[in-house]
Design an enzyme around this catalytic site. Structure first.
Site, PDB file in Angstrom:
ATOM      1  N   ARG A  80       0.821  -1.207   0.000  1.00 30.54           N
ATOM      2  CA  ARG A  80       0.000   0.000   0.000  1.00 30.54           C
ATOM      3  C   ARG A  80       0.846   1.244   0.000  1.00 30.54           C
ATOM      4  O   ARG A  80       1.961   1.254   0.521  1.00 30.54           O
ATOM      5  CB  ARG A  80      -0.880   0.043   1.259  1.00 30.54           C
ATOM      6  CG  ARG A  80      -1.998  -0.956   1.218  1.00 30.54           C
ATOM      7  CD  ARG A  80      -2.867  -0.834   2.433  1.00 30.54           C
ATOM      8  NE  ARG A  80      -2.090  -0.866   3.653  1.00 30.54           N
ATOM      9  CZ  ARG A  80      -2.491  -0.349   4.809  1.00 30.54           C
ATOM     10  NH1 ARG A  80      -3.664   0.247   4.881  1.00 30.54           N
ATOM     11  NH2 ARG A  80      -1.743  -0.439   5.863  1.00 30.54           N
ATOM     12  N   SER A 142       8.204  -5.459   6.213  1.00 32.25           N
ATOM     13  CA  SER A 142       8.011  -6.452   7.281  1.00 32.25           C
ATOM     14  C   SER A 142       8.743  -7.755   7.021  1.00 32.25           C
ATOM     15  O   SER A 142       8.134  -8.818   6.831  1.00 32.25           O
ATOM     16  CB  SER A 142       6.526  -6.688   7.496  1.00 32.25           C
ATOM     17  OG  SER A 142       5.928  -5.456   7.789  1.00 32.25           O
ATOM     18  N   ASP A 196       6.380  -4.145  10.636  1.00 31.96           N
ATOM     19  CA  ASP A 196       4.946  -3.930  10.929  1.00 31.96           C
ATOM     20  C   ASP A 196       4.639  -3.949  12.434  1.00 31.96           C
ATOM     21  O   ASP A 196       3.721  -3.264  12.902  1.00 31.96           O
ATOM     22  CB  ASP A 196       4.032  -4.903  10.160  1.00 31.96           C
ATOM     23  CG  ASP A 196       4.450  -6.367  10.281  1.00 31.96           C
ATOM     24  OD1 ASP A 196       5.400  -6.673  11.025  1.00 31.96           O
ATOM     25  OD2 ASP A 196       3.809  -7.211   9.617  1.00 31.96           O
TER      26      ASP A 196
END
Ligand code: BGC
Length: 494
Positions: A80, A142, A196
């Protein structure tokens, strides 16, 4: 089947799956093992111990942060781009766009992956009318990385289906900057690279000043498609925790434990691994690695249920006609566990379990068939929640704070009907047993932490968190934690 033999079937399933139940004593032993692993890892990693990673973030937001920041969030087959507006009063608004990452990109050349990311970033910034504006960007990446500063991170290994071979050992910030540099009108500076879990901790701390731990219990990408949530996006495929370490550095610092690998090196979890865990590991793409993740994360829980069921069919305990469909690997996905456990354990109608089995092609499951499947799902999901509780209690004891808020995200935690309650109860019980009953904690569901968190880190005063703790005398780049020999940059680049 006669009711007597049906009752017998249930008793046999219970007996065969008792090995999935972990006693509090065993869970405390796991907490202790993790304490030793973390201490050893912080003193300087040895081959078969956990490797933990300092993040160079030594403070949490105070809620007054303001401004517009960009964030990228890469942790699975979707990524994203986000534009986050921090309003200075613990409030923020977010605009975001999700892009998919093809199999070719996941396994191709690293720079091509980063070129694609930069292209999506360019399109997003153009669509927002922000081309030419100078903006800071936080990158949630992540995967296990050795950070050399807040904005420099060397990839240690890929997890979760990625395998761009020319990226391991490379500096991620540099690869991203190189790709961004190909777009003349992108005036973007990479201000922070975070995991994350760190994003989750920081974004929860924006709302709750006592947040000092970030936890992800995620689910596999394909399974996200089977579920709906308000953002249409689910975070994290693996399992991991970060926390604020206060004793090991000159100043406090968030540490990424990469806990999914717990038990892989020193075999401290071998005592509880069942035949089904061994089988799952043998057939995975990373045999011998991420062993804790393989017992806890949603990427594997459904498959574990399937392996138990097929084994019990094979042993003649479960009805082979009813459970024939379980022979196909990965056909029982983790969200099915949540659906089955929507039924109470003393259900009469087994409404949800029956509906699921119907949808899978089992036309007339008996109440006992449903009850047996429910029992297996419950035991696999409880074990996952209990293991997560054991490691959280261990870190709470290590931090020894009177009150800690724990930011949690990941689809297993979000979507399973009882996971949260089971965790809450078990952490309390384990803290009591570990003589830490006085430590208060609260589990807080993170709202889009991985995106917001990276933006928030970019907004923290740089002087506080960008520099190395102490320089390595060999590579002159990095904190050696406790001396040159322990410098992880040297270890990675040697
Ligand atoms: C990765 C971690 C990540 C976790 C949750 C693991 O496989 O190694 O870096 O935090 O998944 O997404």
């Amino acid at each position: 089947m006669h009711w007597k033999s049906q009752e017998n079937e249930l008793a046999l399933v219970k007996q065969a799956t008792d090995c999935l139940i972990l006693t509090d004593q065993q869970l405390c032993a796991i907490s202790d093992s993790l304490s030793h692993e973390i201490s050893a890892a912080l003193a300087g990693p040895v081959d078969n111990s956990l490797h933990v990673y300092p993040t160079f973030i030594s403070q949490v937001p105070d809620g007054c942060e303001r401004g517009k920041y960009l964030a990228l969030d890469l942790g699975g087959t979707n990524f994203r781009v986000l534009l986050i507006h921090l309003k200075g009063n613990r409030h923020s608004s977010v605009l975001n766009e999700t892009y998919s990452i093809s199999q070719e990109l996941m396994q191709g050349h690293g720079q091509e992956l980063f070129d694609y990311i930069a292209l999506c970033l360019f399109n997003f910034v153009r669509a927002q009318g922000l081309l030419g504006q100078r903006l800071l960007l936080g990158f949630t990446f992540s995967f296990p990385c050795t950070q050399t500063s807040l904005r420099q991170a060397v990839l240690t290994k890929w997890t979760k289906g990625f395998s761009c071979a020319d990226t391991v050992g490379q500096e991620i910030g540099q690869m991203l900057n190189r790709a961004i540099g190909k777009h003349q009108h992108l005036q973007i500076e990479v201000a922070a690279i975070v995991n994350d879990t760190t994003g989750t901790l920081i974004s929860c701390a924006y709302q709750e000043t006592d947040c000092r731990m970030g936890v992800i219990v995620g689910m596999c990408e394909q399974q996200r498609l089977c579920l709906n949530n308000d953002t249409g996006y689910f975070l994290g495929t693996g399992v991991n925790i970060c926390y604020m370490e206060t004793t090991c550095f000159d100043k406090q610092m968030i540490v990424n434990t990469e806990l999914g690998a717990f038990g892989s090196g020193n075999k401290c979890l071998d005592f509880m691994r069942t035949e089904w865990d061994l089988r799952l590991d043998r057939h995975s793409i990373n045999t011998g690695h991420q062993l804790f993740e393989k017992m806890v994360s949603g990427m594997y829980l459904g498959e574990l249920v399937r392996l138990v069921v097929t084994d019990l069919v094979h042993r003649g305990i479960l009805d082979s006609k009813v459970f024939a469909l379980f022979s196909e690997p990965n056909c029982f996905i983790t969200s099915y566990i949540s659906q089955v456990e929507q039924d109470p354990e003393d259900s009469v109608t087994w409404e949800n379990t029956r509906a699921l089995l119907h949808s899978l092609g089992v036309l007339s499951p008996s109440a006992i068939d449903c009850k047996c499947l429910h029992l297996i799902c419950t035991r696999i999901s409880r074990r996952s929640a209990h293991l997560t509780s054991a490691v959280i209690s261990s870190l709470l004891r290590r931090m020894s704070r009177a009150r800690t808020v724990i930011g949690v995200d990941g689809s297993v935690y979000r979507c399973h009907p009882h996971y949260k309650t089971v965790m809450k109860d078990k952490i309390s019980q384990l803290l009591q047993r570990l003589h830490c009953g006085h430590l208060e904690f609260r589990l807080m569901l993170s709202q889009d932490g991985s995106g917001r968190g990276a933006a928030l880190v970019s907004a923290l005063p740089l002087s506080e968190q960008s520099g190395p703790v102490s320089k390595c005398s060999r590579c002159r780049e990095y904190d050696g934690l406790s001396g040159e020999l322990d410098c992880r940059v040297c270890a990675v680049t040697a």
